[in-house]
Design a protein around this motif. Structure first.
Motif, mmCIF file in Angstrom:
data_model
loop_
_atom_site.group_PDB
_atom_site.id
_atom_site.type_symbol
_atom_site.label_atom_id
_atom_site.label_comp_id
_atom_site.label_asym_id
_atom_site.label_seq_id
_atom_site.Cartn_x
_atom_site.Cartn_y
_atom_site.Cartn_z
ATOM 1 N N LYS A 15 21.430 -63.721 -18.513
ATOM 2 C CA LYS A 15 22.434 -64.723 -18.404
ATOM 3 C C LYS A 15 23.251 -64.154 -17.103
ATOM 4 C CE LYS A 15 23.134 -65.639 -23.282
ATOM 5 N NZ LYS A 15 23.989 -65.472 -24.324
ATOM 6 N N ASN A 16 23.605 -62.910 -17.030
ATOM 7 C CA ASN A 16 24.311 -62.627 -15.606
ATOM 8 C C ASN A 16 23.541 -62.833 -14.698
ATOM 9 O OD1 ASN A 16 26.489 -61.798 -17.387
ATOM 10 N ND2 ASN A 16 25.803 -59.618 -17.665
ATOM 11 N N LEU A 17 22.172 -62.678 -14.467
ATOM 12 C CA LEU A 17 21.409 -62.640 -13.338
ATOM 13 C C LEU A 17 21.306 -64.054 -13.042
ATOM 14 C CD1 LEU A 17 18.957 -61.547 -11.534
ATOM 15 C CD2 LEU A 17 17.531 -62.083 -13.195
ATOM 16 N N TRP A 18 21.321 -65.023 -13.893
ATOM 17 C CA TRP A 18 21.064 -66.540 -13.701
ATOM 18 C C TRP A 18 22.519 -67.108 -13.054
ATOM 19 C CZ3 TRP A 18 16.920 -69.432 -14.672
ATOM 20 C CH2 TRP A 18 16.893 -70.841 -14.467
ATOM 21 N N ALA A 19 23.579 -66.357 -13.551
ATOM 22 C CA ALA A 19 25.069 -66.691 -13.091
ATOM 23 C C ALA A 19 25.085 -66.341 -11.548
ATOM 24 C CB ALA A 19 26.077 -66.468 -13.942
ATOM 25 N N SER A 20 24.568 -65.276 -10.986
ATOM 26 C CA SER A 20 24.822 -64.462 -10.060
ATOM 27 C C SER A 20 24.545 -65.025 -8.736
ATOM 28 C CB SER A 20 23.751 -63.209 -10.102
ATOM 29 O OG SER A 20 24.099 -62.791 -8.694
ATOM 30 N N ASP A 21 25.329 -65.231 -7.737
ATOM 31 C CA ASP A 21 25.243 -65.931 -6.246
ATOM 32 C C ASP A 21 24.005 -65.312 -5.732
ATOM 33 O OD1 ASP A 21 27.543 -67.518 -6.954
ATOM 34 O OD2 ASP A 21 28.868 -66.220 -5.832
ATOM 35 N N TRP A 25 16.435 -56.535 -26.853
ATOM 36 C CA TRP A 25 16.367 -57.962 -26.767
ATOM 37 C C TRP A 25 17.921 -58.237 -26.342
ATOM 38 C CZ3 TRP A 25 13.814 -62.524 -26.575
ATOM 39 C CH2 TRP A 25 12.368 -62.312 -26.520
ATOM 40 N N VAL A 26 18.870 -57.725 -27.020
ATOM 41 C CA VAL A 26 20.284 -57.972 -26.921
ATOM 42 C C VAL A 26 20.813 -57.631 -25.448
ATOM 43 C CG1 VAL A 26 22.577 -57.441 -27.549
ATOM 44 C CG2 VAL A 26 20.850 -57.769 -29.232
ATOM 45 N N ILE A 27 20.436 -56.377 -24.973
ATOM 46 C CA ILE A 27 20.539 -56.097 -23.638
ATOM 47 C C ILE A 27 20.276 -56.994 -22.563
ATOM 48 C CG2 ILE A 27 20.412 -54.187 -21.884
ATOM 49 C CD1 ILE A 27 22.572 -53.685 -23.937
ATOM 50 N N TRP A 28 18.883 -57.280 -22.698
ATOM 51 C CA TRP A 28 18.127 -58.138 -21.675
ATOM 52 C C TRP A 28 18.421 -59.556 -21.687
ATOM 53 C CZ3 TRP A 28 16.295 -56.286 -17.211
ATOM 54 C CH2 TRP A 28 16.219 -54.764 -17.237
ATOM 55 N N ILE A 29 18.956 -59.938 -22.808
ATOM 56 C CA ILE A 29 19.433 -61.413 -22.878
ATOM 57 C C ILE A 29 20.749 -61.716 -22.112
ATOM 58 C CG2 ILE A 29 20.535 -63.147 -24.258
ATOM 59 C CD1 ILE A 29 18.108 -62.594 -26.226
ATOM 60 N N THR A 30 21.533 -60.737 -22.298
ATOM 61 C CA THR A 30 22.796 -60.611 -21.558
ATOM 62 C C THR A 30 22.361 -60.530 -20.246
ATOM 63 O OG1 THR A 30 23.731 -59.564 -23.360
ATOM 64 C CG2 THR A 30 24.812 -59.303 -21.429
ATOM 65 N N LEU A 37 7.915 -55.343 -24.190
ATOM 66 C CA LEU A 37 7.900 -54.110 -24.494
ATOM 67 C C LEU A 37 8.952 -53.807 -25.685
ATOM 68 C CD1 LEU A 37 7.837 -52.139 -21.297
ATOM 69 C CD2 LEU A 37 6.031 -52.355 -22.767
ATOM 70 N N GLY A 38 10.068 -54.419 -25.521
ATOM 71 C CA GLY A 38 10.837 -54.395 -26.618
ATOM 72 C C GLY A 38 10.391 -54.983 -28.040
ATOM 73 N N THR A 39 9.608 -55.994 -27.780
ATOM 74 C CA THR A 39 9.032 -56.918 -28.864
ATOM 75 C C THR A 39 8.132 -56.026 -29.657
ATOM 76 O OG1 THR A 39 9.542 -58.906 -27.722
ATOM 77 C CG2 THR A 39 7.684 -58.847 -29.614
ATOM 78 N N VAL A 40 6.916 -55.348 -28.611
ATOM 79 C CA VAL A 40 6.098 -54.590 -29.114
ATOM 80 C C VAL A 40 6.785 -53.451 -29.898
ATOM 81 C CG1 VAL A 40 4.202 -52.951 -28.685
ATOM 82 C CG2 VAL A 40 4.175 -55.334 -27.393
ATOM 83 N N ILE A 41 7.609 -52.815 -29.435
ATOM 84 C CA ILE A 41 8.055 -51.536 -30.010
ATOM 85 C C ILE A 41 8.930 -51.896 -31.333
ATOM 86 C CG2 ILE A 41 9.931 -49.902 -29.820
ATOM 87 C CD1 ILE A 41 9.238 -49.721 -26.728
#
Length: 84
Positions: free
Chosen positions: A25-31, A17-22, A57-61
């Motif tokens: 956020k970066n994906l949203w800000a990307s041109d 979750w930590v990695i994918w939230i980051t 998957l992270g949630t299930v695991i």
């Protein structure tokens, strides 16, 4: 499931979750994510789908790990000791 495995699964779920939230956020800000008219590009859609699958998957695991820890705590399961 041992307590060690359950803890690993729980930590893996949280880490995911930590990695994918980051990442989102970066994906949203990307041109590269947005076309000049403001619509989402294929790049954005594909990577957002990857992130959503990874969140699931992270949630299930993580839930499996959490349940494993609770079950180990209830049963009083202890790790085998390394010394005889």
């Amino acid at each position: 499931m041992s307590r060690r495995v359950a803890l690993f699964l729980l930590i893996f779920g949280v880490w995911s979750w930590v990695i994918w939230i980051t990442f989102v956020k970066n994906l949203w800000a990307s041109d590269q994510s947005w076309a000049p008219d403001g619509s989402a590009t294929a790049f954005f859609v594909v990577h957002l789908v990857l992130a959503i699958v990874s969140f699931a998957l992270g949630t299930v695991i993580g839930v499996i790990g959490w349940r494993g820890l609770r079950a180990a705590r209830r049963s009083g399961h202890r790790e085998p000791s390394a010394t005889p």
